[in-house]
Design an enzyme around this catalytic site. Sequence first.
Site, PDB file in Angstrom:
ATOM      1  N   SER A  74     -35.415 -53.457 -15.430  1.00  0.00           N
ATOM      2  CA  SER A  74     -34.881 -52.171 -15.877  1.00  0.00           C
ATOM      3  C   SER A  74     -33.499 -52.378 -16.476  1.00  0.00           C
ATOM      4  CB  SER A  74     -34.803 -51.181 -14.707  1.00  0.00           C
ATOM      5  OG  SER A  74     -34.442 -49.883 -15.159  1.00  0.00           O
ATOM      6  N   ASP A  75     -33.174 -51.542 -17.443  1.00  0.00           N
ATOM      7  CA  ASP A  75     -31.847 -51.599 -18.053  1.00  0.00           C
ATOM      8  C   ASP A  75     -31.471 -50.203 -18.517  1.00  0.00           C
ATOM      9  OD1 ASP A  75     -29.737 -53.668 -19.048  1.00  0.00           O
ATOM     10  OD2 ASP A  75     -29.974 -52.266 -20.706  1.00  0.00           O
ATOM     11  N   GLN A  76     -30.178 -49.930 -18.498  1.00  0.00           N
ATOM     12  CA  GLN A  76     -29.709 -48.597 -18.880  1.00  0.00           C
ATOM     13  C   GLN A  76     -28.587 -48.710 -19.903  1.00  0.00           C
ATOM     14  OE1 GLN A  76     -27.257 -45.861 -16.238  1.00  0.00           O
ATOM     15  NE2 GLN A  76     -29.236 -44.822 -16.144  1.00  0.00           N
ATOM     16  N   ALA A 111     -34.568 -47.885 -19.480  1.00  0.00           N
ATOM     17  CA  ALA A 111     -35.813 -48.563 -19.831  1.00  0.00           C
ATOM     18  C   ALA A 111     -36.391 -49.249 -18.598  1.00  0.00           C
ATOM     19  CB  ALA A 111     -35.567 -49.589 -20.924  1.00  0.00           C
TER      20      ALA A 111
END
Length: 204
Positions: A74-76, A111
């Site tokens: 996950s990435d933000q 994401a």
Amino acid sequence: MIPSSAPPRLILASSSAYRRELLARLQLPFEAISPDIDETPQAGEAPQDTALRLAREKAAFVAARFPGALVIGSDQVATLDGLQIGKPGNHARALEQLQLMRGRRVVFHTALCLWDSRALEPAAAAQIENVQVFVDFRDLPDAELDAYLRIEQPYDCAGSAKNEGLGIALLARIESTDPTALTGLPLIALSSMLRRAGVPMFGL
């Protein structure tokens, strides 16, 4: 997917304590392993594309080292007027971020990628989704912004505010289809991905 009677090993490709705490809500056994990747945005890359690419790269990096595992990446990326707002790293930059965002709407792209290394075809290994969160910041004076930062010190958070903590008082409105996405891991989307991957929920 290769049939198996035993649940697959579940790995969170992250060093984030926030994501570990969120994933623990699903009460599934998992381990967390930090992916060693370069998180620098590429030239000309749209913010949502950065988040999607990094979520996928994190999951793929760990999955390559643990065959048969399900890996969560996950990435933000936070954006204001289409420009990325990263992790501030220190008090001065955090204050600049909050001053820039006050009275404004910020879009957070969170994401998520679930990489199933049991997949027979590499192209079918990844489920991936971008969850958007729209956040309206209150128009607060410098003294309040500075006081908040000294109390919570959210210098490792994109956007310089912990919505799961005192930072919620900086916000006027949050709009999203997935309420945990703002904290860093969209659990509604993840639950759907895990079900599609055959992971039993509720111990069944």
